[in-house]
Scaffold this active site. Structure first.
Site, PDB file in Angstrom:
ATOM      1  N   GLY A 157       0.837  -1.196   0.000  1.00  0.00           N
ATOM      2  CA  GLY A 157       0.000   0.000   0.000  1.00  0.00           C
ATOM      3  C   GLY A 157       0.871   1.245   0.000  1.00  0.00           C
ATOM      4  O   GLY A 157       2.035   1.222  -0.421  1.00  0.00           O
ATOM      5  N   ILE A 159       2.337   2.907   2.458  1.00  0.00           N
ATOM      6  CA  ILE A 159       3.544   2.826   3.284  1.00  0.00           C
ATOM      7  C   ILE A 159       4.523   1.827   2.684  1.00  0.00           C
ATOM      8  O   ILE A 159       5.734   2.089   2.619  1.00  0.00           O
ATOM      9  CB  ILE A 159       3.185   2.467   4.735  1.00  0.00           C
ATOM     10  CG1 ILE A 159       2.312   3.559   5.347  1.00  0.00           C
ATOM     11  CG2 ILE A 159       4.456   2.290   5.569  1.00  0.00           C
ATOM     12  CD1 ILE A 159       1.743   3.220   6.714  1.00  0.00           C
ATOM     13  N   SER A 178       1.406  -9.279  -1.955  1.00  0.00           N
ATOM     14  CA  SER A 178       0.187  -8.510  -1.768  1.00  0.00           C
ATOM     15  C   SER A 178      -0.995  -9.352  -2.210  1.00  0.00           C
ATOM     16  O   SER A 178      -0.821 -10.400  -2.849  1.00  0.00           O
ATOM     17  CB  SER A 178       0.262  -7.208  -2.586  1.00  0.00           C
ATOM     18  OG  SER A 178      -0.854  -6.380  -2.332  1.00  0.00           O
ATOM     19  N   ARG A 179      -2.203  -8.909  -1.876  1.00  0.00           N
ATOM     20  CA  ARG A 179      -3.394  -9.649  -2.291  1.00  0.00           C
ATOM     21  C   ARG A 179      -3.518  -9.689  -3.807  1.00  0.00           C
ATOM     22  O   ARG A 179      -4.112 -10.599  -4.368  1.00  0.00           O
ATOM     23  CB  ARG A 179      -4.654  -9.025  -1.679  1.00  0.00           C
ATOM     24  CG  ARG A 179      -4.811  -9.273  -0.200  1.00  0.00           C
ATOM     25  CD  ARG A 179      -6.058  -8.609   0.340  1.00  0.00           C
ATOM     26  NE  ARG A 179      -6.018  -7.163   0.188  1.00  0.00           N
ATOM     27  CZ  ARG A 179      -7.001  -6.338   0.548  1.00  0.00           C
ATOM     28  NH1 ARG A 179      -8.106  -6.847   1.062  1.00  0.00           N
ATOM     29  NH2 ARG A 179      -6.878  -5.038   0.398  1.00  0.00           N
ATOM     30  N   THR A 237       6.067  -2.510  11.683  1.00  0.00           N
ATOM     31  CA  THR A 237       5.511  -1.208  12.055  1.00  0.00           C
ATOM     32  C   THR A 237       4.030  -1.144  11.702  1.00  0.00           C
ATOM     33  O   THR A 237       3.447  -0.064  11.638  1.00  0.00           O
ATOM     34  CB  THR A 237       6.253  -0.061  11.330  1.00  0.00           C
ATOM     35  OG1 THR A 237       6.156  -0.251   9.902  1.00  0.00           O
ATOM     36  CG2 THR A 237       7.720  -0.013  11.722  1.00  0.00           C
ATOM     37  N   ARG A 239       0.835  -3.773  12.646  1.00  0.00           N
ATOM     38  CA  ARG A 239       0.057  -4.102  13.837  1.00  0.00           C
ATOM     39  C   ARG A 239       0.669  -5.347  14.462  1.00  0.00           C
ATOM     40  O   ARG A 239       1.055  -6.285  13.765  1.00  0.00           O
ATOM     41  CB  ARG A 239      -1.420  -4.353  13.500  1.00  0.00           C
ATOM     42  CG  ARG A 239      -2.224  -3.105  13.181  1.00  0.00           C
ATOM     43  CD  ARG A 239      -2.428  -2.241  14.417  1.00  0.00           C
ATOM     44  NE  ARG A 239      -3.318  -1.117  14.174  1.00  0.00           N
ATOM     45  CZ  ARG A 239      -2.922   0.103  13.838  1.00  0.00           C
ATOM     46  NH1 ARG A 239      -1.631   0.334  13.658  1.00  0.00           N
ATOM     47  NH2 ARG A 239      -3.795   1.064  13.676  1.00  0.00           N
ATOM     48  N   GLU A 268      -0.878  -3.469  23.795  1.00  0.00           N
ATOM     49  CA  GLU A 268      -0.221  -2.170  23.945  1.00  0.00           C
ATOM     50  C   GLU A 268      -0.896  -1.380  25.061  1.00  0.00           C
ATOM     51  O   GLU A 268      -2.118  -1.313  25.108  1.00  0.00           O
ATOM     52  CB  GLU A 268      -0.276  -1.388  22.634  1.00  0.00           C
ATOM     53  CG  GLU A 268       0.520  -2.060  21.523  1.00  0.00           C
ATOM     54  CD  GLU A 268       0.604  -1.232  20.250  1.00  0.00           C
ATOM     55  OE1 GLU A 268       0.109  -0.086  20.241  1.00  0.00           O
ATOM     56  OE2 GLU A 268       1.186  -1.715  19.265  1.00  0.00           O
ATOM     57  N   HIS A 287       5.452   2.275  19.672  1.00  0.00           N
ATOM     58  CA  HIS A 287       4.461   2.678  18.665  1.00  0.00           C
ATOM     59  C   HIS A 287       4.610   4.154  18.283  1.00  0.00           C
ATOM     60  O   HIS A 287       3.706   4.964  18.479  1.00  0.00           O
ATOM     61  CB  HIS A 287       3.040   2.407  19.165  1.00  0.00           C
ATOM     62  CG  HIS A 287       2.065   2.209  18.033  1.00  0.00           C
ATOM     63  ND1 HIS A 287       1.043   1.307  18.078  1.00  0.00           N
ATOM     64  CD2 HIS A 287       1.965   2.806  16.813  1.00  0.00           C
ATOM     65  CE1 HIS A 287       0.340   1.357  16.959  1.00  0.00           C
ATOM     66  NE2 HIS A 287       0.896   2.264  16.169  1.00  0.00           N
ATOM     67  N   GLY A 289       5.537   5.168  15.055  1.00  0.00           N
ATOM     68  CA  GLY A 289       5.627   5.276  13.603  1.00  0.00           C
ATOM     69  C   GLY A 289       5.192   6.617  13.047  1.00  0.00           C
ATOM     70  O   GLY A 289       5.783   7.129  12.092  1.00  0.00           O
TER      71      GLY A 289
END
Length: 324
Positions: A157, A159, A178-179, A237, A239, A268, A287, A289
């Site tokens: 995507g 990022i 990727s999908r 970075t 989830r 978290e 976290h 990012g």
């Protein structure tokens, strides 16, 4: 006179970011450093027309059931796994997010983790501070040279593409999974498609950039971690739930993986006694990012714009894909 819409903001945000709501909406901002407890959040949502939430706010069906006026949940994040989107849809509540604005900051951090892991920076600094640096030695703190190394990007995507641009500038060979294939990115960025198992087996470094969904939870489980090249590096970075953390601990302890650079975790804040934090070959960040001044301001401003648009009866700039 018509009552002004009420908006609850679950955390303090950079100054000026809430301007799209000022003057015509009644805005209440939670003043504490820690997020509002569930009971407080329920009390505020009971009378709110809109809410601006953070990734730490769990917005589930129970909370939404007690919010009869609520029209929009404006999540101040790209990901929105903290919001029960289906429950919101059933109640006619729009859910929005903030894609795009944190792309470069998150890609910068992923690249920083790649560099730090590849060049053994934590170990070298720890040895220096502890007085273990007694001489220059040709076999000490030997890391991976990025030029010519293979980077595997899981999820291409915004990022993922931004990381690919940075990696190519370092002379890396870039694979992606990727999908679906992205011929435009293959031509523009010089990246090559590989199925996930092949990517894991061929990559010196693997970096994760997929959302957390039922399909991606524990996408890297014990079996897939075992498929990674011996001595490889894992960067996350995205989830924490995308990786089976118990399996990751074992892969690091046994030396199958050389290093892991993590900014996200299954729980978290990650508890200080977590096994990952006890390993010398893990770089663990809290976290961060999106933690630049510009990006955090832009995230909050876009969340305010999304919220304002819905409350004015307009289409918001960024509804979540399920509601687009």
């Amino acid at each position: 006179m018509r009552e002004r819409p009420r908006v609850f903001v679950t955390r303090q945000v950079p100054e000026g970011a809430l301007a799209p709501l000022e003057g015509w909406a009644e805005v209440e901002v939670w003043p504490e450093f820690l997020p509002p407890p569930r009971a407080e959040l329920a009390r505020r949502l009971a009378v709110a027309d809109g809410v601006i939430t953070m990734i730490t706010d769990r917005i589930d069906d129970g909370l939404l059931a007690g919010a009869p006026r609520l029209r929009v949940v404006s999540n101040c994040a790209v990901g929105y796994d903290n919001v029960d989107v289906q429950a919101a849809q059933r109640r006619g509540i729009l859910v929005t997010h903030t894609p795009g604005v944190l792309t470069e900051a998150t890609a910068d951090l992923a690249m920083a983790l790649i560099l730090a892991c590849a060049r053994c920076l934590p170990q070298a600094e720890a040895d220096l501070r502890a007085g273990r640096w007694t001489t220059w030695h040709p076999l000490q703190w030997l890391g991976l040279e990025l030029d010519g190394a293979t980077l595997g990007i899981v999820g291409l995507g915004r990022i993922g593409r931004a990381v690919a641009r940075r990696a190519r500038a370092f002379g890396m060979q870039v694979l992606y999974s990727s999908r679906r294939r992205h011929p435009d990115a293959e031509e523009e960025l010089g990246v090559a498609y590989a199925d996930l198992d092949s990517l894991l087996a061929r990559s010196d470094i693997v970096t994760l950039h997929v959302p957390l969904t039922p399909e991606t939870r524990h996408l890297l489980d014990g079996r897939r971690l075992a498929r990674m090249k011996p001595g490889a590096i894992l960067i996350n970075t995205a989830r924490g739930g995308v990786v089976d953390e118990q399996a990751l601990v074992e892969a690091l302890r046994q030396g199958h993986l050389a290093m892991a650079g993590l900014d996200v975790y299954g729980q978290e804040p990650v508890p200080p006694h977590h096994p990952l934090l006890q390993l010398p070959n893990v770089i663990a960040l809290p976290h961060i990012g999106s933690a630049t001044r510009r990006t955090r301001w832009r995230m909050a401003r876009l969340a305010a714009e999304n919220c304002a648009a819905v409350l004015r009866g307009l289409r918001p700039p960024h509804p979540v894909p399920e509601m687009a």
